[in-house]
Motif scaffolding. Structure first.
Motif, PDB file in Angstrom:
ATOM      1  N   ALA A  79       7.404   0.009  -9.651  1.00 37.38           N
ATOM      2  CA  ALA A  79       5.979  -0.296  -9.227  1.00 37.38           C
ATOM      3  C   ALA A  79       5.957  -1.620  -8.288  1.00 37.38           C
ATOM      4  O   ALA A  79       5.546  -1.643  -7.242  1.00 37.38           O
ATOM      5  CB  ALA A  79       5.162  -0.340 -10.274  1.00 37.38           C
ATOM      6  N   LYS A  80       6.881  -2.357  -8.813  1.00 37.78           N
ATOM      7  CA  LYS A  80       6.823  -3.818  -7.966  1.00 37.78           C
ATOM      8  C   LYS A  80       7.617  -3.590  -6.732  1.00 37.78           C
ATOM      9  O   LYS A  80       7.014  -4.098  -5.655  1.00 37.78           O
ATOM     10  CB  LYS A  80       7.720  -4.774  -8.869  1.00 37.78           C
ATOM     11  CG  LYS A  80       7.747  -6.240  -8.203  1.00 37.78           C
ATOM     12  CD  LYS A  80       8.404  -7.078  -9.080  1.00 37.78           C
ATOM     13  CE  LYS A  80       8.365  -8.609  -8.516  1.00 37.78           C
ATOM     14  NZ  LYS A  80       9.206  -9.627  -9.284  1.00 37.78           N
ATOM     15  N   ARG A  81       8.566  -3.014  -6.541  1.00 35.69           N
ATOM     16  CA  ARG A  81       9.456  -2.574  -5.432  1.00 35.69           C
ATOM     17  C   ARG A  81       8.452  -1.777  -4.241  1.00 35.69           C
ATOM     18  O   ARG A  81       8.581  -2.188  -3.400  1.00 35.69           O
ATOM     19  CB  ARG A  81      10.931  -1.771  -5.687  1.00 35.69           C
ATOM     20  CG  ARG A  81      11.561  -2.534  -6.279  1.00 35.69           C
ATOM     21  CD  ARG A  81      13.006  -1.413  -6.540  1.00 35.69           C
ATOM     22  NE  ARG A  81      13.945  -2.244  -7.078  1.00 35.69           N
ATOM     23  CZ  ARG A  81      15.277  -1.793  -7.024  1.00 35.69           C
ATOM     24  NH1 ARG A  81      15.344  -0.577  -6.504  1.00 35.69           N
ATOM     25  NH2 ARG A  81      16.192  -2.549  -7.558  1.00 35.69           N
ATOM     26  N   SER A  82       7.690  -0.907  -4.864  1.00 35.63           N
ATOM     27  CA  SER A  82       6.786  -0.097  -3.935  1.00 35.63           C
ATOM     28  C   SER A  82       5.577  -0.554  -3.611  1.00 35.63           C
ATOM     29  O   SER A  82       5.193  -0.058  -2.530  1.00 35.63           O
ATOM     30  CB  SER A  82       6.854   1.476  -4.651  1.00 35.63           C
ATOM     31  OG  SER A  82       5.836   1.282  -5.691  1.00 35.63           O
ATOM     32  N   GLY A  83       4.942  -1.476  -4.391  1.00 36.85           N
ATOM     33  CA  GLY A  83       3.624  -1.947  -4.292  1.00 36.85           C
ATOM     34  C   GLY A  83       2.709  -0.750  -4.850  1.00 36.85           C
ATOM     35  O   GLY A  83       1.452  -1.116  -4.781  1.00 36.85           O
ATOM     36  N   LEU A  84       3.279   0.072  -5.512  1.00 34.99           N
ATOM     37  CA  LEU A  84       2.147   1.076  -6.028  1.00 34.99           C
ATOM     38  C   LEU A  84       1.838   0.709  -7.528  1.00 34.99           C
ATOM     39  O   LEU A  84       2.763  -0.146  -8.075  1.00 34.99           O
ATOM     40  CB  LEU A  84       2.807   2.467  -6.252  1.00 34.99           C
ATOM     41  CG  LEU A  84       3.245   3.181  -4.995  1.00 34.99           C
ATOM     42  CD1 LEU A  84       4.139   4.393  -5.158  1.00 34.99           C
ATOM     43  CD2 LEU A  84       1.913   3.422  -4.276  1.00 34.99           C
ATOM     44  N   ASP A  85       0.826   0.877  -8.088  1.00 26.95           N
ATOM     45  CA  ASP A  85       0.334   0.638  -9.453  1.00 26.95           C
ATOM     46  C   ASP A  85       1.334   1.327 -10.579  1.00 26.95           C
ATOM     47  O   ASP A  85       1.775   2.308 -10.033  1.00 26.95           O
ATOM     48  CB  ASP A  85      -1.067   0.998  -9.854  1.00 26.95           C
ATOM     49  CG  ASP A  85      -1.512   0.327 -10.879  1.00 26.95           C
ATOM     50  OD1 ASP A  85      -1.825  -0.779 -11.150  1.00 26.95           O
ATOM     51  OD2 ASP A  85      -1.636   1.342 -12.039  1.00 26.95           O
ATOM     52  N   ARG A  86       1.807   0.777 -11.533  1.00 23.64           N
ATOM     53  CA  ARG A  86       2.586   1.316 -12.539  1.00 23.64           C
ATOM     54  C   ARG A  86       2.245   2.516 -12.898  1.00 23.64           C
ATOM     55  O   ARG A  86       2.901   3.566 -13.254  1.00 23.64           O
ATOM     56  CB  ARG A  86       3.014   0.481 -13.837  1.00 23.64           C
ATOM     57  CG  ARG A  86       3.815   0.930 -14.616  1.00 23.64           C
ATOM     58  CD  ARG A  86       3.702   0.224 -16.034  1.00 23.64           C
ATOM     59  NE  ARG A  86       4.790   0.894 -17.037  1.00 23.64           N
ATOM     60  CZ  ARG A  86       4.343   1.923 -17.619  1.00 23.64           C
ATOM     61  NH1 ARG A  86       3.235   2.645 -17.284  1.00 23.64           N
ATOM     62  NH2 ARG A  86       5.214   2.611 -18.551  1.00 23.64           N
ATOM     63  N   ALA A  87       0.871   2.697 -13.268  1.00 24.62           N
ATOM     64  CA  ALA A  87       0.244   4.024 -13.470  1.00 24.62           C
ATOM     65  C   ALA A  87       0.284   5.309 -12.430  1.00 24.62           C
ATOM     66  O   ALA A  87       0.393   6.442 -12.701  1.00 24.62           O
ATOM     67  CB  ALA A  87      -1.338   3.684 -13.835  1.00 24.62           C
TER      68      ALA A  87
END
Length: 130
Positions: A79-87
């Motif tokens: 999530a951190k690498r992609s910028g997407l929310d973990r959910a």
């Protein structure tokens, strides 16, 4: 590569939110079939994802999930690498995100050091149906 998360505010007016809720309520009451929606003009048949297309995407996402696990990366790290929310990453991996955007798929793959490649081939089913 780290991408900063961007959260967008809901910019719908109260009238737009009420209209959307009315549509949701109507669907819950009537539960129209895809055939009904196409016949009424409420659905563009060209925008529908077939089960075949869905399973192709699921197959690619399953392979990427295995790559994440093999690399020892957590959902939070991806999530951190992609910028997407973990959910979102979790739903993507578990098939709970019905129709992910191409951008979401690319960001997920990139976070794992992978690229999704696109190709095309003749659709034999389309020829048979026509």
């Amino acid at each position: 590569m780290t991408i900063e998360r961007v959260f967008r505010a809901n910019r719908q007016t109260p009238a737009q939110r009420a209209e959307e809720q009315a549509i949701r309520d109507k669907f819950q009451r009537e539960k129209p079939s895809l055939k009904d929606l196409i016949a009424s003009g409420d659905c563009d048949p060209d925008s529908v994802m077939t089960m075949g297309h869905y399973f192709e995407i699921r197959q690619a996402l399953s392979a990427l999930k295995l790559e994440r696990q093999r690399a020892g990366l957590s959902l939070a790290q991806v999530a951190k690498r992609s910028g997407l929310d973990r959910a979102v990453v979790s739903r993507l991996e578990n098939g709970k995100l019905d129709n992910p955007t191409v951008a979401t798929l690319m960001r997920y793959a990139t976070a794992l050091g992978k690229r999704l490649l696109w190709s095309y081939q003749d659709d034999t089913q389309a020829h048979q149906a026509g």
